[in-house]
Design a protein around this motif. Structure first.
Motif, PDB file in Angstrom:
ATOM      1  N   ALA A 182       0.843  -1.186   0.000  1.00 36.12           N
ATOM      2  CA  ALA A 182       0.000   0.000   0.000  1.00 36.12           C
ATOM      3  C   ALA A 182       0.886   1.246   0.000  1.00 36.12           C
ATOM      4  N   ASN A 183       0.335   2.364  -0.407  1.00 33.37           N
ATOM      5  CA  ASN A 183       1.107   3.609  -0.378  1.00 33.37           C
ATOM      6  C   ASN A 183       1.633   3.880   1.028  1.00 33.37           C
ATOM      7  N   CYS A 184       2.914   4.162   1.100  1.00 31.77           N
ATOM      8  CA  CYS A 184       3.619   4.497   2.347  1.00 31.77           C
ATOM      9  C   CYS A 184       3.663   3.352   3.349  1.00 31.77           C
ATOM     10  N   SER A 185       3.455   2.127   2.894  1.00 33.49           N
ATOM     11  CA  SER A 185       3.711   0.960   3.728  1.00 33.49           C
ATOM     12  C   SER A 185       5.106   0.438   3.410  1.00 33.49           C
ATOM     13  N   TRP A 186       5.585  -0.492   4.225  1.00 22.51           N
ATOM     14  CA  TRP A 186       6.962  -0.943   4.070  1.00 22.51           C
ATOM     15  C   TRP A 186       7.105  -2.425   4.376  1.00 22.51           C
ATOM     16  N   SER A 187       8.240  -2.964   3.949  1.00 20.74           N
ATOM     17  CA  SER A 187       8.638  -4.316   4.281  1.00 20.74           C
ATOM     18  C   SER A 187      10.005  -4.268   4.954  1.00 20.74           C
ATOM     19  N   VAL A 188      10.294  -5.258   5.784  1.00 17.30           N
ATOM     20  CA  VAL A 188      11.539  -5.276   6.555  1.00 17.30           C
ATOM     21  C   VAL A 188      12.284  -6.576   6.304  1.00 17.30           C
ATOM     22  N   LEU A 189      13.554  -6.457   5.974  1.00 14.63           N
ATOM     23  CA  LEU A 189      14.449  -7.605   5.872  1.00 14.63           C
ATOM     24  C   LEU A 189      15.437  -7.553   7.028  1.00 14.63           C
ATOM     25  N   GLY A 190      15.685  -8.709   7.628  1.00 17.76           N
ATOM     26  CA  GLY A 190      16.674  -8.801   8.695  1.00 17.76           C
ATOM     27  C   GLY A 190      17.791  -9.751   8.310  1.00 17.76           C
ATOM     28  N   GLU A 191      18.984  -9.440   8.762  1.00 15.70           N
ATOM     29  CA  GLU A 191      20.162 -10.243   8.446  1.00 15.70           C
ATOM     30  C   GLU A 191      20.320 -11.365   9.461  1.00 15.70           C
ATOM     31  N   HIS A 192      20.488 -12.584   8.941  1.00 11.37           N
ATOM     32  CA  HIS A 192      20.655 -13.756   9.783  1.00 11.37           C
ATOM     33  C   HIS A 192      21.850 -14.564   9.296  1.00 11.37           C
ATOM     34  N   ARG A 194      22.049 -17.286   7.770  1.00  7.36           N
ATOM     35  CA  ARG A 194      21.879 -17.876   6.437  1.00  7.36           C
ATOM     36  C   ARG A 194      21.476 -16.846   5.397  1.00  7.36           C
ATOM     37  N   GLY A 195      21.657 -15.580   5.692  1.00  7.77           N
ATOM     38  CA  GLY A 195      21.346 -14.541   4.716  1.00  7.77           C
ATOM     39  C   GLY A 195      20.227 -13.638   5.187  1.00  7.77           C
ATOM     40  N   TRP A 196      19.465 -13.110   4.224  1.00  2.00           N
ATOM     41  CA  TRP A 196      18.394 -12.171   4.532  1.00  2.00           C
ATOM     42  C   TRP A 196      17.069 -12.901   4.702  1.00  2.00           C
ATOM     43  N   ARG A 197      16.253 -12.372   5.596  1.00  2.00           N
ATOM     44  CA  ARG A 197      14.975 -12.979   5.941  1.00  2.00           C
ATOM     45  C   ARG A 197      13.895 -11.904   5.916  1.00  2.00           C
ATOM     46  N   LEU A 198      12.733 -12.225   5.338  1.00  2.00           N
ATOM     47  CA  LEU A 198      11.615 -11.287   5.320  1.00  2.00           C
ATOM     48  C   LEU A 198      10.928 -11.325   6.685  1.00  2.00           C
ATOM     49  N   LEU A 199      10.965 -10.183   7.389  1.00  2.53           N
ATOM     50  CA  LEU A 199      10.426 -10.100   8.742  1.00  2.53           C
ATOM     51  C   LEU A 199       9.069  -9.425   8.796  1.00  2.53           C
ATOM     52  N   GLU A 200       8.849  -8.452   7.925  1.00  2.25           N
ATOM     53  CA  GLU A 200       7.581  -7.720   7.870  1.00  2.25           C
ATOM     54  C   GLU A 200       7.265  -7.480   6.400  1.00  2.25           C
ATOM     55  N   HIS A 201       5.973  -7.487   6.060  1.00  3.73           N
ATOM     56  CA  HIS A 201       5.598  -7.186   4.674  1.00  3.73           C
ATOM     57  C   HIS A 201       4.305  -6.385   4.664  1.00  3.73           C
ATOM     58  N   ASN A 202       4.311  -5.298   3.895  1.00  2.00           N
ATOM     59  CA  ASN A 202       3.163  -4.397   3.779  1.00  2.00           C
ATOM     60  C   ASN A 202       2.713  -3.927   5.168  1.00  2.00           C
TER      61      ASN A 202
END
Length: 215
Positions: A182-192, A194-202
């Motif tokens: 959505a407009n002005c929403s965000w997603s968050v990647l965290g470093e672990h 084994r690499g990057w992990r999707l932590l939050e979406h929209n």
């Protein structure tokens, strides 16, 4: 889901509302300004994102993203680094068309794209080509972060999706499984480990601690 305190963090933030969003017109690389509501969305979101204490802000150079990023810069005091590599997908003749017009004129091409096939929508870029330019821009900015730092990336829905897909190792044909922002929403990647992990979406609020078996 939510973020892990260890490792670096990337917040991929979509720009605020534009008139073409309301008209369901494909924007692509066309430089469309925020509406008054889009500015207000960016201002509200900036207050929330500032609480993450970001270390750096990078943004697409198109005005809808640059103006969104400017609201966070005003709250945090950080400078914004603008990079055309973070622009939305160039979509050739699709740009400026409404969703209905695209379906009417380019229905087969649209259907192939939705099936996950590599398609140059409107004669423009492949999604993998967008990832080829955007993901390295994010990785270069991450390399300049302090340990456990937070990077805010202000970009566009399609570019964010392809960047997430590339960084977490999804096959390109499955990137469409990541829903839109959505407009002005965000997603968050965290470093672990084994690499990057999707932590939050929209998301539109700050992450909550994960309490459970997946901690």
């Amino acid at each position: 889901m939510s973020s892990d305190p260890a490792g670096r963090r990337v917040v991929l933030w979509r720009h605020g509302q534009t008139a073409w969003n309301l008209e369901r017109r494909f924007q692509g690389t066309t430089d469309i300004a925020l509406t008054a509501e889009g500015v207000a969305q960016a201002r509200r979101a900036a207050v929330v994102l500032a609480r993450l204490r970001p270390d750096a802000i990078i943004s697409s150079d198109l005005c809808r993203t640059a103006d969104t990023a400017a609201e966070l810069a005003a709250v945090t005091g950080l400078e914004v680094s603008h990079d055309e590599a973070l622009r939305e997908t160039y979509a050739g003749v699709w740009q400026g068309l409404t969703h209905e017009e695209i379906l009417e004129k380019y229905g087969e091409q649209y259907a192939a794209w939705k099936r996950g096939e590599p398609v140059r929508r409107g004669g423009g870029e492949l999604e993998t080509e967008v990832a080829d330019r955007a993901a390295p821009a994010v990785e270069q900015a991450l390399a300049r972060l302090p340990e456990n730092g937070t990077l805010i990336v202000v970009s566009h829905g399609g570019t964010i999706r392809t960047t997430i897909g590339r960084m977490i190792g999804l096959a390109p044909g499955s990137w469409e499984a990541l829903g839109g922002l959505a407009n002005c929403s965000w997603s968050v990647l965290g470093e672990h480990e084994r690499g990057w992990r999707l932590l939050e979406h929209n998301a539109g609020s700050l992450p909550e601690p994960v309490i459970g078996d997946d901690t």
